[in-house]
Design a protein around this motif. Sequence first.
Motif, PDB file in Angstrom:
ATOM      1  N   ASN A  74       1.043  -1.260  -0.168  1.00 44.37           N
ATOM      2  CA  ASN A  74      -0.053   0.060  -0.227  1.00 44.37           C
ATOM      3  C   ASN A  74       0.598   1.538   0.351  1.00 44.37           C
ATOM      4  OD1 ASN A  74      -2.596  -1.066   0.022  1.00 44.37           O
ATOM      5  ND2 ASN A  74      -1.976  -1.671   2.299  1.00 44.37           N
ATOM      6  N   ILE A  75       1.775   0.896   0.575  1.00 48.90           N
ATOM      7  CA  ILE A  75       2.711   2.769   0.782  1.00 48.90           C
ATOM      8  C   ILE A  75       3.803   3.361   0.121  1.00 48.90           C
ATOM      9  CG2 ILE A  75       4.872   3.141   2.142  1.00 48.90           C
ATOM     10  CD1 ILE A  75       3.571   1.912   4.344  1.00 48.90           C
ATOM     11  N   ILE A  76       4.187   1.761  -1.634  1.00 54.27           N
ATOM     12  CA  ILE A  76       4.108   2.073  -2.402  1.00 54.27           C
ATOM     13  C   ILE A  76       3.298   2.594  -3.269  1.00 54.27           C
ATOM     14  CG2 ILE A  76       5.320   0.830  -4.531  1.00 54.27           C
ATOM     15  CD1 ILE A  76       6.617  -1.061  -2.384  1.00 54.27           C
ATOM     16  N   GLY A  77       2.669   2.378  -3.331  1.00 55.09           N
ATOM     17  CA  GLY A  77       1.595   2.771  -4.012  1.00 55.09           C
ATOM     18  C   GLY A  77       0.929   3.945  -3.731  1.00 55.09           C
ATOM     19  N   CYS A  78       1.166   4.616  -2.754  1.00 58.32           N
ATOM     20  CA  CYS A  78       1.341   5.698  -2.362  1.00 58.32           C
ATOM     21  C   CYS A  78       2.044   6.899  -2.910  1.00 58.32           C
ATOM     22  CB  CYS A  78       1.031   6.413  -0.651  1.00 58.32           C
ATOM     23  SG  CYS A  78      -0.346   5.453   0.044  1.00 58.32           S
ATOM     24  N   LEU A  79       3.792   5.843  -2.403  1.00 59.29           N
ATOM     25  CA  LEU A  79       3.884   6.727  -2.693  1.00 59.29           C
ATOM     26  C   LEU A  79       4.882   7.415  -4.676  1.00 59.29           C
ATOM     27  CD1 LEU A  79       7.452   4.752  -0.152  1.00 59.29           C
ATOM     28  CD2 LEU A  79       6.409   8.023  -0.919  1.00 59.29           C
ATOM     29  N   GLU A  80       3.719   5.999  -5.480  1.00 60.44           N
ATOM     30  CA  GLU A  80       4.158   6.393  -6.503  1.00 60.44           C
ATOM     31  C   GLU A  80       3.186   7.875  -7.207  1.00 60.44           C
ATOM     32  OE1 GLU A  80       5.310   2.086  -8.036  1.00 60.44           O
ATOM     33  OE2 GLU A  80       3.300   2.712  -8.133  1.00 60.44           O
ATOM     34  N   GLU A  81       1.796   7.594  -6.059  1.00 62.87           N
ATOM     35  CA  GLU A  81       1.184   8.988  -6.552  1.00 62.87           C
ATOM     36  C   GLU A  81       1.744  10.496  -5.931  1.00 62.87           C
ATOM     37  OE1 GLU A  81      -3.093   8.057  -5.290  1.00 62.87           O
ATOM     38  OE2 GLU A  81      -2.879   6.577  -5.593  1.00 62.87           O
ATOM     39  N   TYR A  82       2.553  10.436  -5.317  1.00 67.81           N
ATOM     40  CA  TYR A  82       3.022  11.808  -3.945  1.00 67.81           C
ATOM     41  C   TYR A  82       3.645  11.631  -5.262  1.00 67.81           C
ATOM     42  CZ  TYR A  82       4.537  14.256  -0.177  1.00 67.81           C
ATOM     43  OH  TYR A  82       5.157  15.477   0.395  1.00 67.81           O
ATOM     44  N   ILE A  83       4.953  11.277  -5.320  1.00 68.24           N
ATOM     45  CA  ILE A  83       5.957  11.246  -6.243  1.00 68.24           C
ATOM     46  C   ILE A  83       5.403  12.127  -7.750  1.00 68.24           C
ATOM     47  CG2 ILE A  83       8.008  10.397  -7.674  1.00 68.24           C
ATOM     48  CD1 ILE A  83       8.685   8.232  -5.092  1.00 68.24           C
ATOM     49  N   ARG A  84       4.610  11.475  -7.721  1.00 68.41           N
ATOM     50  CA  ARG A  84       3.712  12.127  -9.254  1.00 68.41           C
ATOM     51  C   ARG A  84       3.381  13.204  -9.101  1.00 68.41           C
ATOM     52  NH1 ARG A  84       0.143   7.591 -11.251  1.00 68.41           N
ATOM     53  NH2 ARG A  84      -1.468   9.177  -9.679  1.00 68.41           N
ATOM     54  N   ASN A  85       3.131  13.383  -7.988  1.00 69.91           N
ATOM     55  CA  ASN A  85       2.564  14.755  -7.959  1.00 69.91           C
ATOM     56  C   ASN A  85       4.205  16.222  -7.721  1.00 69.91           C
ATOM     57  OD1 ASN A  85      -0.175  14.461  -8.219  1.00 69.91           O
ATOM     58  ND2 ASN A  85      -0.267  14.213  -6.303  1.00 69.91           N
ATOM     59  N   LEU A  86       4.310  15.353  -7.169  1.00 67.25           N
ATOM     60  CA  LEU A  86       6.059  16.038  -6.828  1.00 67.25           C
ATOM     61  C   LEU A  86       6.102  16.683  -8.229  1.00 67.25           C
ATOM     62  CD1 LEU A  86       7.441  14.457  -3.129  1.00 67.25           C
ATOM     63  CD2 LEU A  86       6.319  16.849  -4.144  1.00 67.25           C
ATOM     64  N   LYS A  87       6.913  15.859  -9.425  1.00 63.01           N
ATOM     65  CA  LYS A  87       7.337  15.777 -10.471  1.00 63.01           C
ATOM     66  C   LYS A  87       6.426  16.768 -11.057  1.00 63.01           C
ATOM     67  CE  LYS A  87       9.886  11.637 -10.771  1.00 63.01           C
ATOM     68  NZ  LYS A  87      10.103  10.418 -11.535  1.00 63.01           N
ATOM     69  N   GLN A  88       5.581  17.060 -11.109  1.00 65.32           N
ATOM     70  CA  GLN A  88       4.033  17.596 -12.044  1.00 65.32           C
ATOM     71  C   GLN A  88       4.368  19.389 -11.599  1.00 65.32           C
ATOM     72  OE1 GLN A  88       0.794  15.905 -12.122  1.00 65.32           O
ATOM     73  NE2 GLN A  88      -0.324  17.975 -12.729  1.00 65.32           N
ATOM     74  N   PHE A  89       4.241  18.740 -10.165  1.00 62.02           N
ATOM     75  CA  PHE A  89       4.961  20.633  -9.989  1.00 62.02           C
ATOM     76  C   PHE A  89       5.928  20.418 -10.112  1.00 62.02           C
ATOM     77  CE2 PHE A  89       5.279  23.895  -6.573  1.00 62.02           C
ATOM     78  CZ  PHE A  89       4.203  23.950  -5.849  1.00 62.02           C
ATOM     79  N   LYS A  90       7.113  20.004 -10.244  1.00 57.25           N
ATOM     80  CA  LYS A  90       7.970  20.244 -10.465  1.00 57.25           C
ATOM     81  C   LYS A  90       7.989  21.165 -11.961  1.00 57.25           C
ATOM     82  CE  LYS A  90      13.302  19.213 -11.031  1.00 57.25           C
ATOM     83  NZ  LYS A  90      13.758  18.025 -11.764  1.00 57.25           N
ATOM     84  N   LYS A  91       7.725  20.426 -12.649  1.00 62.15           N
ATOM     85  CA  LYS A  91       7.725  20.813 -14.508  1.00 62.15           C
ATOM     86  C   LYS A  91       7.176  21.964 -14.291  1.00 62.15           C
ATOM     87  CE  LYS A  91       7.901  17.194 -17.343  1.00 62.15           C
ATOM     88  NZ  LYS A  91       7.127  15.847 -17.762  1.00 62.15           N
ATOM     89  N   LEU A  92       6.453  22.264 -13.128  1.00 58.09           N
ATOM     90  CA  LEU A  92       5.059  23.209 -13.572  1.00 58.09           C
ATOM     91  C   LEU A  92       6.408  24.575 -12.992  1.00 58.09           C
ATOM     92  CD1 LEU A  92       1.490  22.844 -11.661  1.00 58.09           C
ATOM     93  CD2 LEU A  92       2.150  22.979 -14.268  1.00 58.09           C
ATOM     94  N   ILE A  93       6.622  24.936 -12.052  1.00 57.63           N
ATOM     95  CA  ILE A  93       7.584  26.026 -11.831  1.00 57.63           C
ATOM     96  C   ILE A  93       8.669  25.967 -12.567  1.00 57.63           C
ATOM     97  CG2 ILE A  93       9.161  26.468 -10.075  1.00 57.63           C
ATOM     98  CD1 ILE A  93       7.933  25.821  -7.987  1.00 57.63           C
ATOM     99  N   GLU A  94       9.316  24.640 -12.777  1.00 59.43           N
ATOM    100  CA  GLU A  94      10.349  24.736 -14.664  1.00 59.43           C
ATOM    101  C   GLU A  94       9.854  25.766 -15.111  1.00 59.43           C
ATOM    102  OE1 GLU A  94      12.832  21.198 -13.384  1.00 59.43           O
ATOM    103  OE2 GLU A  94      11.454  20.643 -14.586  1.00 59.43           O
TER     104      GLU A  94
END
Length: 285
Positions: free
Chosen positions: A237-257
């Motif tokens: 379950n934790i791996i699943g949550c982390l994948e979603e969380y990391i996807r959101n962080l990456k998407q946020f980084k891309k918006l800033i870039e």
Amino acid sequence: MNVFVIGIGLIGGSLAKDIKMLYPQSKLFGIDSSEMHLKQAFSLNIIDEMASMDDLYKADWVIVAVPVDVAVSLVPEVLDKIPSHALVLEVGSTKAALCKAISKHKNRRNLLATHPIAGTEFSGPKAAHCGLFKGKTNIICEIDKTAFPIQEKALKLFAALEMHIRYMKPKAHDKHIAYVSHLSHISSFMLGKTVIEKEQNERDIFDLAGSGFESTVRLAKSSPAMWTPIFKQNKTNIIGCLEEYIRNLKQFKKLIENDKYDPIFKELESTNKIKEILNGIQFKQ
Ligand code: NAP
């Protein structure tokens, strides 16, 4: 009434304190692998006597509040040793492995599997305090597998503690709790790590740390001995949550870039609805 608490730390100790106040005629026995914690619990008047597993034959209630990996092997041993009328409460933060481990035990009906959604970042008997559970939610799993008179005793205790009850299946509990508790702890630990690593070169960071940083990183003070087995037991379950969380962080980084400040504003605005959700939860409590 003889109440045994195995694992006389934050949760076990806080329950012991409340039980002593609610049932003054009860006698509290402590069992713990840490002699220091046992002695502290005794000198803080949390327990009346230090005991061992061989004393469980005289238990009316047993509270098991040890790390979740320990509980999986310890609870069957507790169930082997208790008298037939005894209530056993287990309070670990994961439920699927525990419920599976005891599913075929001859005394399964003496046990109620629970997870009180109450706690702090501190551990050990010194952190125990009265009223920790007041107004908090207690998740109960597989209540139908607990004998009715045992259920009744436990529910009476939870009502006296002023807890709200939710019923869940063990697997659903572990899945949902991964998002609201386990992911929060991991993100707090990793925020702390990121800042500590940077701080080695840049002394000023901690001087500038404000209340926002302090409240976000609070959970990173939690006990590794308690949390590592939780992450191990709830790995999938934790791996699943982390994948979603990391996807959101990456998407946020891309918006800033890409200087996409309107979409960033919209992201933040839509996430603000967490205020209403959390207010709703407080209102229910
Ligand atoms: P804690 O303060 O560290 O207390 C746990 C106690 O159990 C410690 O004194 C520990 O000793 C002892 N212990 C470890 N192995 C043992 C064994 N084999 N036999 C007897 N005692 C043993 O931890 P806690 O926060 O109260 O957590 C206890 C349980 O409650 C965990 O299952 C946790 O998942 C659950 N829970 C915690 C929270 C929270 O926010 N803290 C909330 C809800 C549920 P050592 O320190 O020497 O290992």
